[in-house]
Design a protein around this motif. Structure first.
Motif, mmCIF file in Angstrom:
data_model
loop_
_atom_site.group_PDB
_atom_site.id
_atom_site.type_symbol
_atom_site.label_atom_id
_atom_site.label_comp_id
_atom_site.label_asym_id
_atom_site.label_seq_id
_atom_site.Cartn_x
_atom_site.Cartn_y
_atom_site.Cartn_z
ATOM 1 N N GLU A 1 0.431 7.546 -3.023
ATOM 2 C CA GLU A 1 -0.416 8.169 -3.993
ATOM 3 C C GLU A 1 -1.113 7.209 -4.772
ATOM 4 O O GLU A 1 -2.200 7.153 -5.109
ATOM 5 C CB GLU A 1 0.124 9.393 -4.643
ATOM 6 C CG GLU A 1 -0.869 10.197 -5.552
ATOM 7 C CD GLU A 1 -2.024 10.744 -5.016
ATOM 8 O OE1 GLU A 1 -3.122 11.003 -5.620
ATOM 9 O OE2 GLU A 1 -2.008 10.771 -3.574
ATOM 10 N N PHE A 2 -0.197 6.349 -5.432
ATOM 11 C CA PHE A 2 -0.833 5.171 -6.516
ATOM 12 C C PHE A 2 -1.791 4.501 -5.779
ATOM 13 O O PHE A 2 -2.725 3.855 -6.574
ATOM 14 C CB PHE A 2 0.395 4.577 -7.033
ATOM 15 C CG PHE A 2 1.355 5.406 -7.920
ATOM 16 C CD1 PHE A 2 1.049 6.303 -8.795
ATOM 17 C CD2 PHE A 2 2.608 4.713 -8.179
ATOM 18 C CE1 PHE A 2 1.722 7.050 -9.474
ATOM 19 C CE2 PHE A 2 3.636 5.534 -8.941
ATOM 20 C CZ PHE A 2 3.116 6.628 -9.715
ATOM 21 N N LEU A 3 -1.333 3.874 -4.791
ATOM 22 C CA LEU A 3 -2.109 2.956 -3.906
ATOM 23 C C LEU A 3 -3.595 3.683 -3.549
ATOM 24 O O LEU A 3 -4.689 3.076 -3.582
ATOM 25 C CB LEU A 3 -1.537 2.503 -2.817
ATOM 26 C CG LEU A 3 -0.133 1.638 -3.306
ATOM 27 C CD1 LEU A 3 0.093 1.143 -1.706
ATOM 28 C CD2 LEU A 3 -0.695 0.592 -4.005
ATOM 29 N N ARG A 4 -3.465 5.047 -3.075
ATOM 30 C CA ARG A 4 -4.693 5.899 -2.768
ATOM 31 C C ARG A 4 -5.599 5.749 -3.989
ATOM 32 O O ARG A 4 -6.979 5.517 -3.870
ATOM 33 C CB ARG A 4 -4.422 7.216 -2.417
ATOM 34 C CG ARG A 4 -5.535 7.885 -1.756
ATOM 35 C CD ARG A 4 -5.220 9.504 -1.694
ATOM 36 N NE ARG A 4 -4.973 10.078 -2.883
ATOM 37 C CZ ARG A 4 -5.811 10.393 -3.962
ATOM 38 N NH1 ARG A 4 -7.127 10.000 -3.432
ATOM 39 N NH2 ARG A 4 -5.494 11.228 -5.008
ATOM 40 N N ARG A 5 -5.063 5.943 -5.192
ATOM 41 C CA ARG A 5 -5.794 6.159 -6.413
ATOM 42 C C ARG A 5 -6.385 4.860 -6.938
ATOM 43 O O ARG A 5 -7.394 4.822 -7.531
ATOM 44 C CB ARG A 5 -4.935 6.636 -7.576
ATOM 45 C CG ARG A 5 -4.665 8.170 -7.258
ATOM 46 C CD ARG A 5 -3.852 8.727 -8.571
ATOM 47 N NE ARG A 5 -3.345 10.117 -8.284
ATOM 48 C CZ ARG A 5 -2.670 10.444 -9.025
ATOM 49 N NH1 ARG A 5 -1.910 9.984 -10.430
ATOM 50 N NH2 ARG A 5 -2.047 12.071 -8.998
ATOM 51 N N ALA A 6 -5.786 3.835 -6.510
ATOM 52 C CA ALA A 6 -6.015 2.269 -6.694
ATOM 53 C C ALA A 6 -7.217 1.905 -5.670
ATOM 54 O O ALA A 6 -7.616 0.895 -5.692
ATOM 55 C CB ALA A 6 -4.821 1.538 -6.810
ATOM 56 N N GLY A 7 -7.604 2.649 -4.846
ATOM 57 C CA GLY A 7 -8.697 2.358 -3.684
ATOM 58 C C GLY A 7 -8.400 2.215 -2.319
ATOM 59 O O GLY A 7 -9.188 1.931 -1.515
ATOM 60 N N LEU A 8 -7.046 2.363 -1.939
ATOM 61 C CA LEU A 8 -6.532 2.349 -0.488
ATOM 62 C C LEU A 8 -6.323 3.546 -0.079
ATOM 63 O O LEU A 8 -5.251 4.210 0.423
ATOM 64 C CB LEU A 8 -5.217 1.508 -0.527
ATOM 65 C CG LEU A 8 -5.120 0.087 -0.900
ATOM 66 C CD1 LEU A 8 -3.804 -0.513 -1.201
ATOM 67 C CD2 LEU A 8 -6.274 -0.642 -0.261
#
Length: 71
Positions: free
Chosen positions: A38-45
């Motif tokens: 989820e953190f990486l999704r929010r960061a653009g991945l």
């Protein structure tokens, strides 16, 4: 080479949380691979899933891999 990967997941703290850093910015404190995803999704991945997070060579897991969440 250690430290050369853009995402670092630090060792678990006393509560089982692991800091997640991407390109020098702390994204948050994760308690599972799902949180890291989820953190990486929010960061653009956006297209990454939990399998990607667990197997990607772009992530440096310190203090244990994606299955380690306790000291």
């Amino acid at each position: 080479m250690p430290g050369s990967r853009p995402v670092i997941v630090y060792p678990p703290d006393e509560d089982g949380g692991r800091r997640v850093r991407m390109d020098g910015v702390i994204l948050g404190r994760a308690f599972s691979v799902r949180d890291v995803t989820e953190f990486l999704r929010r960061a653009g991945l956006e297209s990454w899933d939990q399998v990607d997070v667990g197997t990607s060579e772009l992530i440096e897991w310190r203090g244990g891999g994606p299955d380690v969440w306790h000291r």
